[in-house]
Design an enzyme around this catalytic site. Structure first.
Site: not given
Ligand SMILES: *Cc1c(COP(=O)(O)O)cnc(C)c1O
Length: 376
Positions: A104, A188, A212
């Site tokens: 990511w 993030d 998530k």
């Molecule tokens: C799932 C995830 C993303 C991407 O998320 P989207 O909503 O599909 O753009 C980015 N960073 C992390 C850490 C993630 O778990």
């Protein structure tokens, strides 16, 4: 009938009570005669839902008053672009520094290069030996003391929980210690937000796609120190300019109303569980039980360095990988869903977010023991 246990990495399991409440309110929200998805976002009912969601998120995380809470769209992937568009021009240097610790953050760094001088200033993309343990790429986290942060960077970005690799980084540094005092940390936290407290004295921006641990897909949570708002590049789309979004209480344009409502229900559920501190204790209990079993078994393996193992995403391997397909088929039949690992890592992955009860983790361990007994 019990529901199966759902170990999906995202979109992922939601608290059953939240789903039941949403179902009960589906066609008539609290006597309004409307579903939440039929309401004007400017009407008093939805404004109340939005305001309550923000207030509850602030309570859960102890968000300081000098931070804004924004509800955005585009997911965390969209944020990979929206962030540099808003921040990289902040101090005129057009630089952004990235820590790359998995799939990511690698994506985040790559996207930022479109908007300026984005540099990778630390990475775990190579093998390493840590405490005498041989670590494969992206199974460890680069020590903050080694980050080569540029003092004139607009910000430093890292991913605090690498969902795919199962690496969680919680020792958020004070950048003064690496010669970059005052540089904002941008995090993030998509896959572990609300699973543990956040130290806002360390982080200037924290963002997360909701799907998530915070709700359904469709809304991105962004918590940002207010002095960082108002520096967008002229090319930044108006709907993604943090200043526009903040000024309009996240309603510069139509927000993802239903996703915000659902996230609000999750926040209420979390408060009823005793808040983030209480759910953290449950998360510790769940993760410890699973890692302890895996480590004690000669049949399964987790390869992440013990100091940075994720409490939320637990990748594991069968030592005999020829049994993978059978493991997954039998797990599915036993009501243990979506355990297949990400294709870039292989093996299995159990995501055990807030909404996964200890009982679900126990069911997984029981199944794993039984599978080991029959095949080990
Ligand atoms: C799932 C995830 C993303 C991407 O998320 P989207 O909503 O599909 O753009 C980015 N960073 C992390 C850490 C993630 O778990």
């Amino acid at each position: 009938m019990t529901r199966p246990w759902n170990f999906s990495a995202g979109p992922s399991v939601m608290p059953l009570q939240v789903l039941q409440q949403a179902a009960a309110e589906m066609t008539d929200w609290q006597g309004s005669g409307m579903s939440v998805m039929e309401m004007s976002h400017r009407g008093k009912q939805f404004m109340h839902i939005r305001d309550q969601a923000e207030a509850d998120l602030r309570t859960l995380l102890g968000v300081p008053d000098d931070y804004a809470v924004l509800f955005l769209q585009g997911g965390a992937t969209g944020e990979n672009a929206i962030l540099p568009l808003n921040l990289i021009g902040r101090n005129g240097a057009n630089k952004a520094d990235y820590i790359v610790s998995g799939a990511w953050s690698e994506k985040s760094a790559k996207e930022a290069r479109k908007y300026g001088d984005a540099a990778v200033v630390a990475t775990s993309a190579s093998e390493a030996v840590i405490d005498g343990r041989h670590q494969a790429p992206y199974t460890w986290f680069p020590d903050a003391g080694q980050w080569q942060v540029r003092p004139d960077t607009a910000y430093v970005h890292f991913c605090s929980n690498e969902t795919i690799g199962g690496v969680e980084f919680t020792q958020w540094p004070d950048l003064a210690a690496v010669g970059a005092p005052g540089v904002p940390l941008v995090v993030d936290a998509s896959s572990h937000i609300l699973s543990r407290p956040i130290d806002f004295s360390k982080a200037a921006v924290v963002y997360a796609g909701a799907q998530k641990n915070a709700g359904p897909a469709g809304v991105t949570l962004l918590i940002i120190r207010r002095d960082l708002i108002g520096h967008a590049l002229p090319t930044c789309p108006s709907a993604f300019d943090y200043a526009n979004v903040e000024k309009n209480d996240s309603m510069y344009n139509t927000p993802p109303t239903y996703a915000i409502y659902m996230a609000g229900l999750v926040f209420k559920w979390l408060l009823a569980q005793g808040g983030v501190e209480a759910i953290e204790q449950e998360n510790i209990r769940k993760a410890q039980a699973l890692y302890q079993y895996i480590d004690g078994s000669g049949f399964y393996q987790n390869r992440v360095h013990p100091d940075v193992r994720s409490r939320m995403n637990v990748p594991f391997f069968l030592v005999d990988e020829s049994l993978n397909a059978e493991f997954l088929a039998q797990a599915d039949a036993a009501g243990l869903l979506q355990l297949k690992g990400h294709k870039s890592v292989g093996g299995m992955r159990a995501s055990i977010y807030n909404a996964m009860p200890f009982e679900g983790v126990q069911a997984l361990i029981t199944f794993m023991k039984e599978f080991e007994r029959r095949h080990g």
